[in-house]
Design a protein around this motif. Structure first.
Motif, PDB file in Angstrom:
ATOM      1  N   HIS A 228       7.068   2.379  -1.351  1.00  0.00           N
ATOM      2  CA  HIS A 228       6.232   3.393  -1.716  1.00  0.00           C
ATOM      3  C   HIS A 228       4.987   3.131  -2.752  1.00  0.00           C
ATOM      4  O   HIS A 228       3.924   3.637  -2.461  1.00  0.00           O
ATOM      5  N   VAL A 232       0.941   3.200  -1.833  1.00  0.00           N
ATOM      6  CA  VAL A 232       0.120   4.168  -2.563  1.00  0.00           C
ATOM      7  C   VAL A 232      -0.926   3.332  -3.173  1.00  0.00           C
ATOM      8  O   VAL A 232      -2.014   3.573  -3.070  1.00  0.00           O
ATOM      9  N   LEU A 287      -4.644   9.690   0.406  1.00  0.00           N
ATOM     10  CA  LEU A 287      -3.302  10.197  -0.306  1.00  0.00           C
ATOM     11  C   LEU A 287      -3.441  11.558  -0.861  1.00  0.00           C
ATOM     12  O   LEU A 287      -2.439  12.526  -0.463  1.00  0.00           O
ATOM     13  N   MET A 290      -2.414  14.460   1.986  1.00  0.00           N
ATOM     14  CA  MET A 290      -1.009  14.511   2.412  1.00  0.00           C
ATOM     15  C   MET A 290      -0.095  15.265   1.297  1.00  0.00           C
ATOM     16  O   MET A 290       1.026  15.479   1.596  1.00  0.00           O
ATOM     17  N   HIS A 294       3.861  13.191  -1.992  1.00  0.00           N
ATOM     18  CA  HIS A 294       3.819  12.362  -0.830  1.00  0.00           C
ATOM     19  C   HIS A 294       5.199  12.655  -0.152  1.00  0.00           C
ATOM     20  O   HIS A 294       6.208  12.668  -0.752  1.00  0.00           O
ATOM     21  N   ASP A 318       6.283  14.596   6.986  1.00  0.00           N
ATOM     22  CA  ASP A 318       5.504  13.050   7.416  1.00  0.00           C
ATOM     23  C   ASP A 318       5.085  12.943   8.756  1.00  0.00           C
ATOM     24  O   ASP A 318       4.051  12.676   8.807  1.00  0.00           O
TER      25      ASP A 318
END
Length: 331
Positions: A228, A232, A287, A290, A294, A318
């Motif tokens: 992750h 990012v 980003l 979202m 996240h 998601d």
């Protein structure tokens, strides 16, 4: 046994054509002239050992066994250090005993295969050891010698690595050269097809996320966290190709942590169909679009707290984000 119990051996049916070709090449048109001259017509018996010249990892003993036994089935091949074993200089790997003529005529082909495959296994093991602290898996490519892909990829496994695609028919893997030539093509997928695959994936991944929340190890969760962070970082610099690849790695890793192998395998097959759509649907969402947290980060938190409902909620969010982003791009 020529292999460690953790390494699945290749069947002789796959190996024998390679060994036969090697022996035929070496024997040429007239056979082993030197052995014929030095041994004459007598049935001389011999015993020899294969030993390591330097530290490394063993691979390819089945190729050596076949090299000798195809020359003379009476030759006995005994393994001392199976494939996958880490050996030290001078350590005996295997021994052969039987008719000297077959041993002498088959030794070069046997040693060529073993030396080559031990080299691959040893180099792989060194890389695996170097990245071990980071929870990273080492996978090999299709850059193998023609005709030797199966045994070279086997040697990677003997060294502790993993195999990626075996051939072009294994999965869709779109690279820069495909995009350059095709001018940034999109997969021919309609909203209807996407909705069907999306619904299947959603159902499967909810099950897998809930199971992962109960079964994931601390090491596995940290691997997800690392993926992750890389995801990012790739989003921050708008590296869309890396974003798509890391997203796929994240989801397939969750599937692995769930310890539901049949369900995970079905999911991976669906990723073969839908993965290129994510890779080619540019630009990727930011980003910020979202939400404050996240869904990947929320899922990681759910796994750490062993909360299946929170894991379900995270993966569902998601999927909703993905649907909102992808659907307008489809016909």
């Amino acid at each position: 046994m020529t292999h460690s119990p953790s390494i699945r051996p290749l069947p002789d049916l796959m190996l024998e054509p390679l060994v036969r070709a090697g022996l035929m090449e070496d024997l040429g048109r007239g056979g082993d002239l030197t052995t014929d001259v030095t041994l004459g017509a007598g049935d001389v018996q011999a015993h020899a050992v294969l030993s390591a010249r330097q530290a490394g990892v063993v691979a390819g003993l089945d190729m050596a066994r076949l090299s000798f036994c195809l020359m003379d089935p009476r030759i006995e091949f005994t393994v001392a250090a199976p494939d996958g074993t880490h050996v030290t200089p001078g350590q005996v790997i295997a021994s052969v005993r039987g008719p000297a003529r077959g041993i002498l005529s088959g030794e070069r082909v046997a040693l060529n295969f073993v030396s080559h495959l031990c080299g691959i296994a040893t180099a792989t093991a060194q890389v695996v050891a170097a990245v071990e602290p980071y929870g990273t898996r080492v996978s090999c490519t299709r850059k193998t010698l023609p005709g030797m892909r199966a045994i070279q990829k086997y040697a990677v496994r003997a060294g502790g690595g993993a195999n990626h695609r075996f051939g072009l028919d294994d999965a869709i893997l779109i690279k820069d050269n495909h995009l350059a030539i095709a001018g940034g093509i999109r997969p021919a997928m309609t909203r209807r097809n996407f909705a069907e695959i999306h619904a299947l994936r959603s159902d499967l991944e909810v099950r897998l996320a809930e199971a992962a929340a109960m079964k994931a190890s601390a090491h596995g969760i940290e691997t997800l966290a690392m993926l992750h962070r890389q995801f990012v970082d790739a989003l921050a610099v708008r590296d869309d190709g890396a974003v798509a690849a890391l997203n796929a790695d994240f989801h397939t890793t969750v599937a692995t942590l769930a310890d539901l192998p049949l369900t995970a395998n079905i999911l991976r097959n669906l990723w073969v169909r839908i993965g290129p759509l994510y890779a080619l649907s540019r630009p990727m969402p930011s980003l910020r679009s979202m939400g404050e947290v996240h869904p990947h980060a929320a899922l990681i938190d759910a796994l750490r707290t062993r909360d299946p409902q929170a894991a379900r909620d995270a993966i569902t969010r998601d999927f909703n984000n993905a649907r909102i982003w992808i659907e307008p791009l489809l016909a």
